[in-house]
Design a protein around this motif. Structure first.
Motif, PDB file in Angstrom:
ATOM      1  N   LYS A  22      -1.575  11.483   2.398  1.00  0.00           N
ATOM      2  CA  LYS A  22      -2.377  10.538   3.207  1.00  0.00           C
ATOM      3  C   LYS A  22      -2.569   9.219   2.451  1.00  0.00           C
ATOM      4  O   LYS A  22      -2.480   8.137   3.034  1.00  0.00           O
ATOM      5  CB  LYS A  22      -3.730  11.188   3.533  1.00  0.00           C
ATOM      6  CG  LYS A  22      -4.539  10.443   4.555  1.00  0.00           C
ATOM      7  CD  LYS A  22      -3.913  10.555   5.922  1.00  0.00           C
ATOM      8  CE  LYS A  22      -4.631   9.695   6.926  1.00  0.00           C
ATOM      9  NZ  LYS A  22      -3.956   9.667   8.224  1.00  0.00           N
ATOM     10  N   ILE A  23      -2.842   9.321   1.165  1.00  0.00           N
ATOM     11  CA  ILE A  23      -3.025   8.101   0.356  1.00  0.00           C
ATOM     12  C   ILE A  23      -1.719   7.304   0.319  1.00  0.00           C
ATOM     13  O   ILE A  23      -1.710   6.084   0.488  1.00  0.00           O
ATOM     14  CB  ILE A  23      -3.507   8.467  -1.069  1.00  0.00           C
ATOM     15  CG1 ILE A  23      -4.932   9.034  -1.011  1.00  0.00           C
ATOM     16  CG2 ILE A  23      -3.443   7.253  -1.995  1.00  0.00           C
ATOM     17  CD1 ILE A  23      -5.396   9.720  -2.289  1.00  0.00           C
ATOM     18  N   GLN A  24      -0.608   7.997   0.122  1.00  0.00           N
ATOM     19  CA  GLN A  24       0.684   7.284   0.082  1.00  0.00           C
ATOM     20  C   GLN A  24       0.969   6.574   1.404  1.00  0.00           C
ATOM     21  O   GLN A  24       1.455   5.451   1.429  1.00  0.00           O
ATOM     22  CB  GLN A  24       1.823   8.256  -0.241  1.00  0.00           C
ATOM     23  CG  GLN A  24       1.791   8.731  -1.683  1.00  0.00           C
ATOM     24  CD  GLN A  24       3.012   9.569  -2.040  1.00  0.00           C
ATOM     25  OE1 GLN A  24       3.943   9.691  -1.260  1.00  0.00           O
ATOM     26  NE2 GLN A  24       2.994  10.142  -3.225  1.00  0.00           N
ATOM     27  N   ALA A  25       0.632   7.238   2.504  1.00  0.00           N
ATOM     28  CA  ALA A  25       0.901   6.660   3.831  1.00  0.00           C
ATOM     29  C   ALA A  25      -0.003   5.459   4.119  1.00  0.00           C
ATOM     30  O   ALA A  25       0.276   4.662   5.021  1.00  0.00           O
ATOM     31  CB  ALA A  25       0.716   7.726   4.914  1.00  0.00           C
ATOM     32  N   ALA A  26      -1.085   5.339   3.359  1.00  0.00           N
ATOM     33  CA  ALA A  26      -2.044   4.248   3.596  1.00  0.00           C
ATOM     34  C   ALA A  26      -1.608   2.933   2.962  1.00  0.00           C
ATOM     35  O   ALA A  26      -2.181   1.876   3.233  1.00  0.00           O
ATOM     36  CB  ALA A  26      -3.415   4.641   3.058  1.00  0.00           C
ATOM     37  N   ARG A  27      -0.561   2.995   2.146  1.00  0.00           N
ATOM     38  CA  ARG A  27      -0.107   1.784   1.442  1.00  0.00           C
ATOM     39  C   ARG A  27       0.222   0.681   2.452  1.00  0.00           C
ATOM     40  O   ARG A  27       0.984   0.861   3.387  1.00  0.00           O
ATOM     41  CB  ARG A  27       1.138   2.111   0.642  1.00  0.00           C
ATOM     42  CG  ARG A  27       1.705   0.927  -0.071  1.00  0.00           C
ATOM     43  CD  ARG A  27       2.961   1.294  -0.820  1.00  0.00           C
ATOM     44  NE  ARG A  27       2.824   0.914  -2.211  1.00  0.00           N
ATOM     45  CZ  ARG A  27       3.613   1.343  -3.176  1.00  0.00           C
ATOM     46  NH1 ARG A  27       4.565   2.214  -2.935  1.00  0.00           N
ATOM     47  NH2 ARG A  27       3.440   0.917  -4.409  1.00  0.00           N
ATOM     48  N   GLY A  28      -0.394  -0.459   2.244  1.00  0.00           N
ATOM     49  CA  GLY A  28      -0.139  -1.598   3.126  1.00  0.00           C
ATOM     50  C   GLY A  28      -0.816  -1.492   4.479  1.00  0.00           C
ATOM     51  O   GLY A  28      -0.675  -2.382   5.321  1.00  0.00           O
ATOM     52  N   GLU A  29      -1.533  -0.390   4.704  1.00  0.00           N
ATOM     53  CA  GLU A  29      -2.149  -0.169   6.019  1.00  0.00           C
ATOM     54  C   GLU A  29      -3.667  -0.288   5.992  1.00  0.00           C
ATOM     55  O   GLU A  29      -4.284  -0.487   7.032  1.00  0.00           O
ATOM     56  CB  GLU A  29      -1.800   1.240   6.540  1.00  0.00           C
ATOM     57  CG  GLU A  29      -0.312   1.508   6.693  1.00  0.00           C
ATOM     58  CD  GLU A  29       0.313   0.665   7.794  1.00  0.00           C
ATOM     59  OE1 GLU A  29      -0.389   0.327   8.763  1.00  0.00           O
ATOM     60  OE2 GLU A  29       1.505   0.330   7.650  1.00  0.00           O
ATOM     61  N   VAL A  30      -4.275  -0.066   4.835  1.00  0.00           N
ATOM     62  CA  VAL A  30      -5.746  -0.118   4.787  1.00  0.00           C
ATOM     63  C   VAL A  30      -6.215  -1.029   3.655  1.00  0.00           C
ATOM     64  O   VAL A  30      -5.521  -1.228   2.665  1.00  0.00           O
ATOM     65  CB  VAL A  30      -6.383   1.295   4.648  1.00  0.00           C
ATOM     66  CG1 VAL A  30      -5.856   2.272   5.677  1.00  0.00           C
ATOM     67  CG2 VAL A  30      -6.223   1.857   3.267  1.00  0.00           C
ATOM     68  N   ASP A  31      -7.420  -1.555   3.850  1.00  0.00           N
ATOM     69  CA  ASP A  31      -8.000  -2.462   2.860  1.00  0.00           C
ATOM     70  C   ASP A  31      -8.677  -1.723   1.720  1.00  0.00           C
ATOM     71  O   ASP A  31      -8.740  -2.219   0.604  1.00  0.00           O
ATOM     72  CB  ASP A  31      -9.045  -3.355   3.543  1.00  0.00           C
ATOM     73  CG  ASP A  31      -8.411  -4.271   4.559  1.00  0.00           C
ATOM     74  OD1 ASP A  31      -7.830  -5.272   4.143  1.00  0.00           O
ATOM     75  OD2 ASP A  31      -8.477  -3.961   5.763  1.00  0.00           O
TER      76      ASP A  31
END
Ligand SMILES: O=C1C[C@@](O)(C(=O)O)C[C@@H](O)[C@@H]1O
Length: 153
Positions: free
Chosen positions: A61-70
């Protein structure tokens, strides 16, 4: 684009409300997430909530958040005290994060004092009960706005 916060809860936090209520209180995770979403909408930000009992799922989940969340707000549960993998994932994606614990981990068993995340966290909140989530969201909303979309590789 609206600011986006990823709220991660680790193992056993799905039991909030029934789990050792003398330590963790009576609010459920559902209560926490509902309140977080109400608060976020008042602050014109988005909150995505994720809970897992599995270390690898949290890393994914953390990896998928790259560039997607602040910002990430994370209560890693017991993984706080064990997980190099979650530390590495947070550092690997370079998303600033707040570490939160419902209980005061410093007033409990000595091994709970050590966290694999705290020295890299923007802030660490513990012992405020579930109000800690409210404090973390307000802090993140005010101080953790990055330009998502520019951090993607
Ligand atoms: O599962 C948890 C919850 C916790 O992170 C907290 O919110 O107080 C504290 C951890 O030590 C424990 O393993």
């Amino acid at each position: 684009m609206a600011q986006k916060i990823l709220l991660i809860n680790g193992p056993n936090l799905n039991l909030l409300g029934t789990r050792e209520p003398q330590i963790y209180g009576s609010a459920t995770l559902n209560d926490v997430v509902k309140q977080a979403k109400i608060q976020a909408s008042e602050l014109s930000i988005q909150v995505e909530a994720f809970q897992s009992n599995h270390e690898g799922a949290i890393v994914d989940k953390i990896q998928a958040a790259r560039g997607e969340v602040d910002a990430v707000i994370i209560n890693p549960g017991a993984f706080t005290h064990t997980s190099v993998a979650i530390r590495d994932a947070l550092l690997g994606v370079g998303i600033p994060f707040v570490e939160i614990h419902v209980s005061n981990v410093h007033a409990r068993e000595p091994w709970r004092k050590h966290s694999y995340l705290s020295d890299k966290a923007q802030a660490v909140i513990c012992g405020l009960g579930v109000f800690g989530y409210t404090a973390a969201i307000e802090f993140a909303a005010k101080h953790m706005k990055v330009n998502v979309g520019t951090s993607k590789l």
